[in-house]
Design a protein around this motif. Sequence first.
Motif, PDB file in Angstrom:
ATOM      1  N   ILE A 154       1.072  -1.347   0.120  1.00 31.19           N
ATOM      2  CA  ILE A 154      -0.039  -0.066  -0.158  1.00 31.19           C
ATOM      3  C   ILE A 154       0.792   1.010   0.089  1.00 31.19           C
ATOM      4  CG2 ILE A 154      -1.906  -0.991   1.162  1.00 31.19           C
ATOM      5  CD1 ILE A 154      -0.871  -0.039   3.579  1.00 31.19           C
ATOM      6  N   GLY A 155       0.282   2.281  -0.489  1.00 32.95           N
ATOM      7  CA  GLY A 155       1.260   3.552  -0.504  1.00 32.95           C
ATOM      8  C   GLY A 155       1.662   4.069   0.613  1.00 32.95           C
ATOM      9  N   LEU A 206      -2.816   1.560  -9.290  1.00 29.26           N
ATOM     10  CA  LEU A 206      -3.352   0.769 -10.483  1.00 29.26           C
ATOM     11  C   LEU A 206      -4.714   1.192 -10.835  1.00 29.26           C
ATOM     12  CD1 LEU A 206      -1.948  -2.805 -10.083  1.00 29.26           C
ATOM     13  CD2 LEU A 206      -1.249  -1.271 -11.844  1.00 29.26           C
ATOM     14  N   ASN A 207      -4.820   2.318 -11.448  1.00 29.47           N
ATOM     15  CA  ASN A 207      -5.935   3.282 -11.417  1.00 29.47           C
ATOM     16  C   ASN A 207      -5.857   3.999 -12.722  1.00 29.47           C
ATOM     17  OD1 ASN A 207      -8.227   4.884 -11.652  1.00 29.47           O
ATOM     18  ND2 ASN A 207      -8.512   4.363  -9.507  1.00 29.47           N
ATOM     19  N   CYS A 257      -3.986  -3.270  -5.313  1.00 29.17           N
ATOM     20  CA  CYS A 257      -2.256  -3.210  -5.502  1.00 29.17           C
ATOM     21  C   CYS A 257      -1.881  -4.731  -4.753  1.00 29.17           C
ATOM     22  CB  CYS A 257      -1.602  -2.292  -4.559  1.00 29.17           C
ATOM     23  SG  CYS A 257      -1.831  -0.548  -5.363  1.00 29.17           S
ATOM     24  N   ARG A 258      -2.866  -5.218  -4.185  1.00 30.18           N
ATOM     25  CA  ARG A 258      -2.458  -6.635  -3.470  1.00 30.18           C
ATOM     26  C   ARG A 258      -2.299  -7.617  -4.415  1.00 30.18           C
ATOM     27  NH1 ARG A 258      -6.235  -9.101  -0.930  1.00 30.18           N
ATOM     28  NH2 ARG A 258      -8.292  -7.789  -1.878  1.00 30.18           N
ATOM     29  N   GLY A 260       0.017 -10.476 -11.917  1.00 31.46           N
ATOM     30  CA  GLY A 260      -0.411 -10.247 -13.357  1.00 31.46           C
ATOM     31  C   GLY A 260      -1.959 -10.202 -13.506  1.00 31.46           C
ATOM     32  N   ALA A 261      -2.643  -9.773 -12.551  1.00 28.64           N
ATOM     33  CA  ALA A 261      -3.920  -9.734 -12.440  1.00 28.64           C
ATOM     34  C   ALA A 261      -4.627  -8.623 -13.257  1.00 28.64           C
ATOM     35  CB  ALA A 261      -4.741  -9.435 -11.213  1.00 28.64           C
ATOM     36  N   GLY A 262      -3.884  -7.394 -13.409  1.00 31.10           N
ATOM     37  CA  GLY A 262      -4.177  -6.460 -14.205  1.00 31.10           C
ATOM     38  C   GLY A 262      -4.087  -6.534 -15.752  1.00 31.10           C
TER      39      GLY A 262
END
Length: 352
Positions: free
Chosen positions: A99-100, A208-209, A267-268, A273-275
């Motif tokens: 996380i950020g 990732l947005n 982000c988890r 490679g989910a994105g």
Amino acid sequence: MTAPQEPPAVKCLVWDLDDTLWDGVVLEGDTPPPFPHAERTLKTLDSRGILHAAVSRGDHDMATAHLDACGLGEWFCAARIGWGDKSTAVRRIAETLNIGLDTIAFIDNDPAERAEVAAALPMVRCYPAHLAEHLPDRAEFRPAHVTAEATGRRLLYRTEWRRRQAEEEAGGDRREFLASLGLVMEIAPATEDDLARASELTVRTHQLNSTGLIYSEEELRRLSTAPDHQVRLARLKDRFGDYGIVGLSVTELTSTQSVLRLMLMSCRVASRGAGELMLAHLVRQARAEGRRPVTHFVPTAVNRTMLVTLRFAGYVPVTTAPGDETPMVLEVPADHPLREPGSHVRLLVHDA
């Protein structure tokens, strides 16, 4: 002139232990019970989906044993206890939880420790220990959405800690580790039961947005039933457990284009490679429907990884962004080959 952007909500509160969570020093032989107000804050924030971690001076085994003896060990997703700079430990906590740093808060009774963290990590919000009982009343600790998945977030991250231990035991062979997970991703239209979590994702997910658009439950409800839009959710699970809902796409359909207005992924699961997998499915679906895959992208200080993910999926810029509110437009060329799911993950697609 644009208004200053509000900092994101706190996702994790990092606790000092001695004289902050309890009154005493464990390394000196004390066995203090936790402060009642601190225990109430732990439970209240946990119920809102806010994580807890520990960064403290002392012996790791003694401190964690005392946490367990107090019945508090299960509340903490990660712990870095030792003698180095606390800012370094806080940074490692953020990396561990993926996380950020701007979503991390830090509480410590020692002003020198708070000053060290604040100087090294100015994006981390720091609080003195006497404010522990008041933190649940502060706006940054009151997320707009508290879903069933949010209240179980601690268990998800504790499971992720087990995954990370397994990865370390794999000895650096990343392909072997991913193959050993037995990953399964499901992509399906959003249902009524999903809308609260989907809206929460638009608020909580920043790295990732693609565009940073925030959708309310009502907006997502309307779009999910509109003939010119598609709202898709991605779920992921492996042999350790269920990650839950990790991805969201909102697509506008025209006669010739499938325009991705928002694509985000937790982000988890970035390292799984989910994105790329979800984007490959969206490109494949657009082409099957006879439309050109198009996406919008609005750059921020933290979402460059999303642009890299889009480019890896085959999207190339058609326009650049001339201003803060004008998105960059990207498109997948007609001759770009379709990407197939990697061998480490099984993809299940539900159309309705």
